[in-house]
Design a protein around this motif. Structure first.
Motif, mmCIF file in Angstrom:
data_model
loop_
_atom_site.group_PDB
_atom_site.id
_atom_site.type_symbol
_atom_site.label_atom_id
_atom_site.label_comp_id
_atom_site.label_asym_id
_atom_site.label_seq_id
_atom_site.Cartn_x
_atom_site.Cartn_y
_atom_site.Cartn_z
ATOM 1 N N ASN A 1 0.860 -1.181 0.000
ATOM 2 C CA ASN A 1 0.000 0.000 0.000
ATOM 3 C C ASN A 1 0.898 1.233 0.000
ATOM 4 O OD1 ASN A 1 -1.739 2.112 0.479
ATOM 5 N ND2 ASN A 1 -2.862 1.109 2.132
ATOM 6 N N THR A 2 1.024 1.880 -1.153
ATOM 7 C CA THR A 2 1.882 3.062 -1.283
ATOM 8 C C THR A 2 1.098 4.362 -1.143
ATOM 9 O OG1 THR A 2 1.619 2.972 -3.693
ATOM 10 C CG2 THR A 2 3.536 1.855 -2.755
ATOM 11 N N GLY A 3 -0.177 4.250 -0.779
ATOM 12 C CA GLY A 3 -1.011 5.434 -0.624
ATOM 13 C C GLY A 3 -0.966 5.997 0.784
ATOM 14 N N GLU A 4 -1.970 6.818 1.090
ATOM 15 C CA GLU A 4 -2.001 7.522 2.369
ATOM 16 C C GLU A 4 -3.079 7.004 3.305
ATOM 17 O OE1 GLU A 4 -2.487 11.631 1.450
ATOM 18 O OE2 GLU A 4 -0.756 11.717 0.112
ATOM 19 N N VAL A 5 -3.939 6.101 2.825
ATOM 20 C CA VAL A 5 -5.039 5.593 3.649
ATOM 21 C C VAL A 5 -5.086 4.071 3.537
ATOM 22 C CG1 VAL A 5 -6.428 7.684 3.450
ATOM 23 C CG2 VAL A 5 -6.648 5.892 1.727
ATOM 24 N N PRO A 6 -5.701 3.384 4.521
ATOM 25 C CA PRO A 6 -5.822 1.925 4.445
ATOM 26 C C PRO A 6 -6.698 1.503 3.269
ATOM 27 C CG PRO A 6 -6.247 2.731 6.671
ATOM 28 C CD PRO A 6 -6.232 3.929 5.781
ATOM 29 N N THR A 7 -6.508 0.260 2.830
ATOM 30 C CA THR A 7 -7.324 -0.288 1.756
ATOM 31 C C THR A 7 -7.469 -1.787 1.961
ATOM 32 O OG1 THR A 7 -7.592 -0.422 -0.651
ATOM 33 C CG2 THR A 7 -5.371 -0.737 0.207
ATOM 34 N N ASN A 8 -8.451 -2.394 1.308
ATOM 35 C CA ASN A 8 -8.620 -3.842 1.320
ATOM 36 C C ASN A 8 -8.138 -4.397 -0.013
ATOM 37 O OD1 ASN A 8 -9.771 -3.946 3.900
ATOM 38 N ND2 ASN A 8 -11.797 -3.460 3.083
ATOM 39 N N ALA A 9 -7.295 -5.428 0.050
ATOM 40 C CA ALA A 9 -6.699 -5.988 -1.165
ATOM 41 C C ALA A 9 -7.061 -7.457 -1.308
ATOM 42 C CB ALA A 9 -5.182 -5.821 -1.128
ATOM 43 N N GLN A 10 -7.231 -7.888 -2.565
ATOM 44 C CA GLN A 10 -7.581 -9.281 -2.857
ATOM 45 C C GLN A 10 -6.819 -9.751 -4.088
ATOM 46 O OE1 GLN A 10 -11.599 -10.167 -4.353
ATOM 47 N NE2 GLN A 10 -11.706 -11.828 -2.848
ATOM 48 N N LEU A 11 -6.198 -10.922 -3.981
ATOM 49 C CA LEU A 11 -5.464 -11.529 -5.090
ATOM 50 C C LEU A 11 -6.405 -12.418 -5.899
ATOM 51 C CD1 LEU A 11 -2.789 -12.345 -6.573
ATOM 52 C CD2 LEU A 11 -2.578 -14.171 -4.859
ATOM 53 N N THR B 1 -8.117 -8.695 2.318
ATOM 54 C CA THR B 1 -7.317 -8.396 3.508
ATOM 55 C C THR B 1 -7.061 -6.900 3.620
ATOM 56 O OG1 THR B 1 -6.212 -10.537 3.287
ATOM 57 C CG2 THR B 1 -5.156 -8.906 4.705
ATOM 58 N N ARG B 2 -7.190 -6.359 4.834
ATOM 59 C CA ARG B 2 -6.902 -4.946 5.074
ATOM 60 C C ARG B 2 -5.387 -4.722 5.047
ATOM 61 N NH1 ARG B 2 -8.858 -0.298 8.200
ATOM 62 N NH2 ARG B 2 -7.075 0.741 9.184
ATOM 63 N N VAL B 3 -4.971 -3.654 4.338
ATOM 64 C CA VAL B 3 -3.556 -3.291 4.262
ATOM 65 C C VAL B 3 -3.446 -1.808 4.618
ATOM 66 C CG1 VAL B 3 -1.466 -3.300 2.866
ATOM 67 C CG2 VAL B 3 -3.284 -4.959 2.384
ATOM 68 N N ASP B 4 -2.768 -1.505 5.711
ATOM 69 C CA ASP B 4 -2.619 -0.115 6.141
ATOM 70 C C ASP B 4 -1.628 0.633 5.252
ATOM 71 O OD1 ASP B 4 -4.418 -0.267 8.265
ATOM 72 O OD2 ASP B 4 -2.898 -1.109 9.608
ATOM 73 N N ALA B 5 -1.694 1.964 5.310
ATOM 74 C CA ALA B 5 -0.801 2.804 4.504
ATOM 75 C C ALA B 5 0.653 2.474 4.810
ATOM 76 C CB ALA B 5 -1.079 4.275 4.785
ATOM 77 N N GLY B 6 1.442 2.247 3.744
ATOM 78 C CA GLY B 6 2.851 1.933 3.891
ATOM 79 C C GLY B 6 3.145 0.481 4.198
ATOM 80 N N GLU B 7 2.115 -0.326 4.414
ATOM 81 C CA GLU B 7 2.311 -1.727 4.792
ATOM 82 C C GLU B 7 2.415 -2.624 3.567
ATOM 83 O OE1 GLU B 7 -1.008 -4.177 6.504
ATOM 84 O OE2 GLU B 7 0.227 -4.071 8.315
ATOM 85 N N THR B 8 3.152 -3.746 3.715
ATOM 86 C CA THR B 8 3.241 -4.770 2.679
ATOM 87 C C THR B 8 2.561 -6.037 3.191
ATOM 88 O OG1 THR B 8 5.303 -3.870 1.792
ATOM 89 C CG2 THR B 8 4.804 -6.164 1.267
ATOM 90 N N GLN B 9 1.713 -6.644 2.352
ATOM 91 C CA GLN B 9 0.915 -7.792 2.775
ATOM 92 C C GLN B 9 1.062 -8.945 1.781
ATOM 93 O OE1 GLN B 9 -1.102 -7.951 5.658
ATOM 94 N NE2 GLN B 9 -1.179 -10.111 5.127
ATOM 95 N N LEU B 10 1.135 -10.194 2.316
ATOM 96 C CA LEU B 10 1.157 -11.391 1.481
ATOM 97 C C LEU B 10 -0.271 -11.893 1.309
ATOM 98 C CD1 LEU B 10 4.205 -13.298 3.039
ATOM 99 C CD2 LEU B 10 4.196 -11.558 1.251
#
Length: 399
Positions: free
Chosen positions: A293-303, A322-331
């Motif tokens: 997540n390279t943005g400024e707000v959290p987002t939900n991501a799905q593969l 899955t919820r991904v907070d700003a600046g976070e990397t998620q598998l």
């Protein structure tokens, strides 16, 4: 050419020749100290009495010693010339510095041609200790020519202008770069309006009066207008400059007001990996997509994974959102089990906040119960070579 113009030309050529001789002389005197400066001549044309102008010189050394430098002006207008940097100044080995030179003719100056020499002297810092005295020969000279006119010139040039897309309810920023090309200070007023695609004015408009900027100076200005009340869509920013009673249009630039979250929501599909690159039929394999997540707000991501055999789509699999907070990397993981052997292409994309990333792919080899097509092709080629060798041997060597 008039006699007056001819004499003026002769004076300028004479001054340039003197500057060249001085520059050469001082360069020859500085073998022990590596010091350079340029340009060789600074010209300040069309200045007014009591006016202001500035330019810069570059002072450099290619030597291996740290230097202490003094810059001073001499000549008939030495009091008009100011060096912006306090003297003496340090110049490290191999360093280059840009030094601002300011010229301010007094209000009592008469129209005409004037000159001065800017001396730049240097000595090794280690050799002068606590003293600021420098050897007179260790330096270079730069010619300064000043032309005083009795005519005021008002002029400016638009060097750059920019307006960026923004989101609804966010401010609209317009940036400009303006140069004062005249010989007197200017204090312009900028009129900024936001227009619809058909050219109609909106409620977003304002006048901005900025501070005075001097001749030869470039200034950056940023003007901010609210986007309150404007809907999503395309618009144009109209910019005009007003100096006293003269108003001139500068630019008309298009931009877009985007839906909320469009710019703050950003993500990147970093890579796709397999827990094993080669598996047997009926054995599960974990497919992982790495999302940042390279943005400024959290987002939900799905593969989302698509499995292909050749051009045939075999299966589509979605991961848990899955919820991904700003600046976070998620598998983001999914599991796939193949029933048949063969070479498979795994293609993945990640969806977040109604946005979809570019696709990434990787190859999965399912072995067992048969050979992959690549191995079959290689085996067939080997068999053909063996048969060909046997036939060749029998024809040429058999009794």
């Amino acid at each position: 050419m008039t006699k007056k113009a001819h004499n003026t030309t002769k004076q300028i050529l004479k001054k340039a020749l003197i500057a060249t001789i001085i520059l050469t002389f001082y360069t020859l005197q500085t073998n022990a100290v590596s010091i350079g400066a340029g340009p060789a001549v600074l010209n300040f044309n069309n200045m007014v009495r009591g006016g202001y102008a500035e330019d810069s010189v570059t002072v450099s050394t290619s030597g291996t010693e740290n230097l202490t430098v003094v810059i001073e002006s001499t000549g008939q207008i030495k009091d008009w010339v100011t060096v912006s940097t306090p003297m003496p100044m340090p110049l490290m080995a191999g360093e280059r510095k840009n030094i601002k030179i300011v010229v301010r003719p007094p209000v009592t100056a008469s129209p005409g041609e004037y000159s001065a020499i800017l001396y730049i002297r240097a000595a090794p810092t280690a050799g002068i200790g606590n003293s600021t005295g420098l050897a007179l020969g260790a330096g270079v000279g730069i010619q300064i020519n000043v032309n005083i006119t009795g005519r005021e010139i008002k002029g400016y040039s638009l060097k750059a202008v920019n307006v960026k897309d923004t989101e609804v309810t966010f401010p609209i920023d317009i940036t400009t770069l303006i140069e004062n090309t005249g010989n007197i200070p200017l204090q312009p007023t900028f009129k900024v309006k936001i227009l619809t695609p058909t050219g109609e004015e909106t409620t977003a408009q304002k006048e901005f009066t900025v501070g005075t900027f001097n001749p030869g100076i470039q200034e950056n200005y940023t003007f901010t207008l609210p986007s309150t009340g404007l809907a999503e869509g395309k618009y144009a920013a109209s910019i005009a400059i007003k100096i006293e009673n003269n108003e001139t249009d500068l630019a008309n630039l298009g931009f877009t007001l985007l839906p909320p979250g469009s710019l703050r929501l950003k993500g990147e599909f970093k890579s796709i990996t397999l827990s094993e690159n080669t598996i047997a039929p009926q054995k599960p394999v974990k497919i992982t997509g790495i999302f940042q997540n390279t943005g400024e707000v959290p987002t939900n991501a799905q593969l989302t994974v698509e499995v292909y055999k050749g051009t045939e789509l075999i299966k589509t699999i979605d991961s848990t959102e899955t919820r991904v907070d700003a600046g976070e990397t998620q598998l983001l993981d999914v599991t796939y089990t193949s029933e048949q052997p063969g070479d498979l292409t795994i293609r993945g994309t990640i969806t977040y906040s109604k946005k979809k990333t570019p696709e990434k792919e990787i190859t999965l080899i399912v072995s067992g119960g048969g050979l992959p097509t690549t191995y079959i092709a290689i085996g067939a080629a080997v068999i053909i070579l063996i048969i060909g060798g046997v036939v060749y041997y029998k024809r040429n060597y058999a009794l």
